[in-house]
Design a protein around this motif. Sequence first.
Motif, PDB file in Angstrom:
ATOM      1  N   MET A  95      -8.385 -11.287  -9.323  1.00 16.10           N
ATOM      2  CA  MET A  95      -8.286  -9.850  -9.208  1.00 16.10           C
ATOM      3  C   MET A  95      -8.411  -9.478  -7.729  1.00 16.10           C
ATOM      4  O   MET A  95      -9.272  -9.983  -7.027  1.00 16.10           O
ATOM      5  N   LYS A  96      -7.540  -8.589  -7.295  1.00  9.75           N
ATOM      6  CA  LYS A  96      -7.587  -8.116  -5.918  1.00  9.75           C
ATOM      7  C   LYS A  96      -7.927  -6.627  -5.938  1.00  9.75           C
ATOM      8  O   LYS A  96      -7.183  -5.827  -6.510  1.00  9.75           O
ATOM      9  N   VAL A  97      -9.048  -6.294  -5.320  1.00 10.96           N
ATOM     10  CA  VAL A  97      -9.485  -4.906  -5.260  1.00 10.96           C
ATOM     11  C   VAL A  97      -9.682  -4.522  -3.803  1.00 10.96           C
ATOM     12  O   VAL A  97     -10.466  -5.155  -3.093  1.00 10.96           O
ATOM     13  N   GLU A  98      -8.959  -3.528  -3.382  1.00 12.36           N
ATOM     14  CA  GLU A  98      -9.157  -2.982  -2.032  1.00 12.36           C
ATOM     15  C   GLU A  98      -9.865  -1.648  -2.175  1.00 12.36           C
ATOM     16  O   GLU A  98      -9.372  -0.742  -2.839  1.00 12.36           O
ATOM     17  N   GLU A  99     -11.024  -1.535  -1.561  1.00 10.88           N
ATOM     18  CA  GLU A  99     -11.794  -0.302  -1.632  1.00 10.88           C
ATOM     19  C   GLU A  99     -11.753   0.387  -0.276  1.00 10.88           C
ATOM     20  O   GLU A  99     -12.018  -0.245   0.751  1.00 10.88           O
ATOM     21  N   ILE A 100     -11.431   1.663  -0.306  1.00 11.82           N
ATOM     22  CA  ILE A 100     -11.305   2.440   0.922  1.00 11.82           C
ATOM     23  C   ILE A 100     -12.292   3.593   0.858  1.00 11.82           C
ATOM     24  O   ILE A 100     -12.207   4.443  -0.032  1.00 11.82           O
ATOM     25  N   LYS A 101     -13.230   3.611   1.783  1.00 13.76           N
ATOM     26  CA  LYS A 101     -14.215   4.691   1.832  1.00 13.76           C
ATOM     27  C   LYS A 101     -13.662   5.831   2.671  1.00 13.76           C
ATOM     28  O   LYS A 101     -13.183   5.605   3.790  1.00 13.76           O
ATOM     29  N   VAL A 102     -13.754   7.038   2.106  1.00 13.49           N
ATOM     30  CA  VAL A 102     -13.181   8.217   2.742  1.00 13.49           C
ATOM     31  C   VAL A 102     -14.205   9.356   2.629  1.00 13.49           C
ATOM     32  O   VAL A 102     -14.816   9.522   1.563  1.00 13.49           O
ATOM     33  N   PRO A 103     -14.392  10.140   3.674  1.00 12.26           N
ATOM     34  CA  PRO A 103     -15.232  11.331   3.511  1.00 12.26           C
ATOM     35  C   PRO A 103     -14.630  12.250   2.439  1.00 12.26           C
ATOM     36  O   PRO A 103     -13.407  12.356   2.325  1.00 12.26           O
ATOM     37  N   LEU A 104     -15.482  12.898   1.680  1.00 16.82           N
ATOM     38  CA  LEU A 104     -15.018  13.737   0.572  1.00 16.82           C
ATOM     39  C   LEU A 104     -13.979  14.761   1.022  1.00 16.82           C
ATOM     40  O   LEU A 104     -12.985  14.974   0.341  1.00 16.82           O
ATOM     41  N   ARG A 105     -14.192  15.368   2.166  1.00 18.79           N
ATOM     42  CA  ARG A 105     -13.274  16.417   2.633  1.00 18.79           C
ATOM     43  C   ARG A 105     -11.877  15.864   2.946  1.00 18.79           C
ATOM     44  O   ARG A 105     -10.927  16.631   3.067  1.00 18.79           O
ATOM     45  N   GLU A 106     -11.736  14.548   3.062  1.00 15.99           N
ATOM     46  CA  GLU A 106     -10.439  13.939   3.392  1.00 15.99           C
ATOM     47  C   GLU A 106      -9.803  13.195   2.217  1.00 15.99           C
ATOM     48  O   GLU A 106      -8.740  12.602   2.374  1.00 15.99           O
ATOM     49  N   ILE A 107     -10.435  13.248   1.051  1.00 16.70           N
ATOM     50  CA  ILE A 107      -9.958  12.422  -0.060  1.00 16.70           C
ATOM     51  C   ILE A 107      -8.550  12.814  -0.517  1.00 16.70           C
ATOM     52  O   ILE A 107      -7.712  11.951  -0.779  1.00 16.70           O
ATOM     53  N   ARG A 108      -8.279  14.095  -0.617  1.00 20.99           N
ATOM     54  CA  ARG A 108      -6.955  14.508  -1.099  1.00 20.99           C
ATOM     55  C   ARG A 108      -5.863  14.049  -0.139  1.00 20.99           C
ATOM     56  O   ARG A 108      -4.836  13.536  -0.549  1.00 20.99           O
ATOM     57  N   ARG A 109      -6.099  14.220   1.150  1.00 17.95           N
ATOM     58  CA  ARG A 109      -5.103  13.798   2.134  1.00 17.95           C
ATOM     59  C   ARG A 109      -4.909  12.290   2.088  1.00 17.95           C
ATOM     60  O   ARG A 109      -3.783  11.785   2.127  1.00 17.95           O
ATOM     61  N   ALA A 110      -6.010  11.535   1.964  1.00 21.99           N
ATOM     62  CA  ALA A 110      -5.913  10.076   1.928  1.00 21.99           C
ATOM     63  C   ALA A 110      -5.106   9.612   0.715  1.00 21.99           C
ATOM     64  O   ALA A 110      -4.259   8.717   0.831  1.00 21.99           O
ATOM     65  N   ILE A 111      -5.358  10.215  -0.435  1.00 25.82           N
ATOM     66  CA  ILE A 111      -4.616   9.831  -1.644  1.00 25.82           C
ATOM     67  C   ILE A 111      -3.160  10.276  -1.534  1.00 25.82           C
ATOM     68  O   ILE A 111      -2.252   9.524  -1.892  1.00 25.82           O
ATOM     69  N   LYS A 112      -2.935  11.456  -1.000  1.00 27.27           N
ATOM     70  CA  LYS A 112      -1.552  11.931  -0.837  1.00 27.27           C
ATOM     71  C   LYS A 112      -0.760  11.002   0.086  1.00 27.27           C
ATOM     72  O   LYS A 112       0.394  10.672  -0.193  1.00 27.27           O
ATOM     73  N   ASP A 113      -1.378  10.572   1.167  1.00 28.74           N
ATOM     74  CA  ASP A 113      -0.700   9.681   2.117  1.00 28.74           C
ATOM     75  C   ASP A 113      -0.409   8.308   1.500  1.00 28.74           C
ATOM     76  O   ASP A 113       0.572   7.662   1.840  1.00 28.74           O
ATOM     77  N   PHE A 114      -1.262   7.859   0.600  1.00 30.68           N
ATOM     78  CA  PHE A 114      -1.126   6.539  -0.008  1.00 30.68           C
ATOM     79  C   PHE A 114      -0.205   6.526  -1.224  1.00 30.68           C
ATOM     80  O   PHE A 114       0.592   5.602  -1.422  1.00 30.68           O
ATOM     81  N   TYR A 115      -0.310   7.551  -2.048  1.00 33.00           N
ATOM     82  CA  TYR A 115       0.232   7.498  -3.400  1.00 33.00           C
ATOM     83  C   TYR A 115       1.757   7.559  -3.443  1.00 33.00           C
ATOM     84  O   TYR A 115       2.374   8.514  -2.982  1.00 33.00           O
ATOM     85  N   ASP A 116       2.340   6.532  -4.043  1.00 27.75           N
ATOM     86  CA  ASP A 116       3.763   6.497  -4.361  1.00 27.75           C
ATOM     87  C   ASP A 116       3.852   6.257  -5.867  1.00 27.75           C
ATOM     88  O   ASP A 116       3.525   5.164  -6.341  1.00 27.75           O
ATOM     89  N   PRO A 117       4.291   7.260  -6.647  1.00 30.31           N
ATOM     90  CA  PRO A 117       4.273   7.113  -8.104  1.00 30.31           C
ATOM     91  C   PRO A 117       5.197   6.021  -8.624  1.00 30.31           C
ATOM     92  O   PRO A 117       5.069   5.603  -9.774  1.00 30.31           O
ATOM     93  N   LYS A 118       6.097   5.521  -7.812  1.00 34.89           N
ATOM     94  CA  LYS A 118       6.954   4.409  -8.233  1.00 34.89           C
ATOM     95  C   LYS A 118       6.254   3.066  -8.023  1.00 34.89           C
ATOM     96  O   LYS A 118       6.685   2.059  -8.565  1.00 34.89           O
ATOM     97  N   GLU A 119       5.200   3.068  -7.216  1.00 37.94           N
ATOM     98  CA  GLU A 119       4.511   1.830  -6.884  1.00 37.94           C
ATOM     99  C   GLU A 119       3.114   1.729  -7.499  1.00 37.94           C
ATOM    100  O   GLU A 119       2.656   0.643  -7.835  1.00 37.94           O
ATOM    101  N   TRP A 120       2.447   2.895  -7.641  1.00 39.11           N
ATOM    102  CA  TRP A 120       1.056   2.892  -8.072  1.00 39.11           C
ATOM    103  C   TRP A 120       0.858   3.770  -9.290  1.00 39.11           C
ATOM    104  O   TRP A 120       1.473   4.815  -9.415  1.00 39.11           O
TER     105      TRP A 120
END
Length: 114
Positions: free
Chosen positions: A1-26
């Motif tokens: 199992m490969k788990v990558e954990e990314i710690k983000v300040p709460l105020r930046e979580i939406r931006r971090a997920i938006k920048d990462f998330y590709d619905p065709k990939e994840w």
Amino acid sequence: MKVEEIKVPLREIRRAIKDFYDPKEWHFITVNGTDIGGKVELKWFFTKYGEEEVFKVFTAEANYDDEVPTITYIIPSAWIAEWELADLLGLNVEGAKKGLFLDPDSPKAPLRRG
């Protein structure tokens, strides 16, 4: 199992997920919270399509009175996990209503320690 954990300040979580998330990939699995005493650790879980046991987890900490940003602007189905956080941990999640998972006479925030 490969788990990558990314710690983000709460105020930046939406931006971090938006920048990462590709619905065709994840695929968004869920967001959950754990009371760590005086605050809550939140984890947003994703798995990669086509690969077994590849996960990405975004982690942020929230104080009880913080507003947790919704990610429903990015992933509409996240609403149910966010409303669960509001009910079971008593968190103030942006746009979430309380009372979906608990009856009106149920204990408030039953997964919160204090």
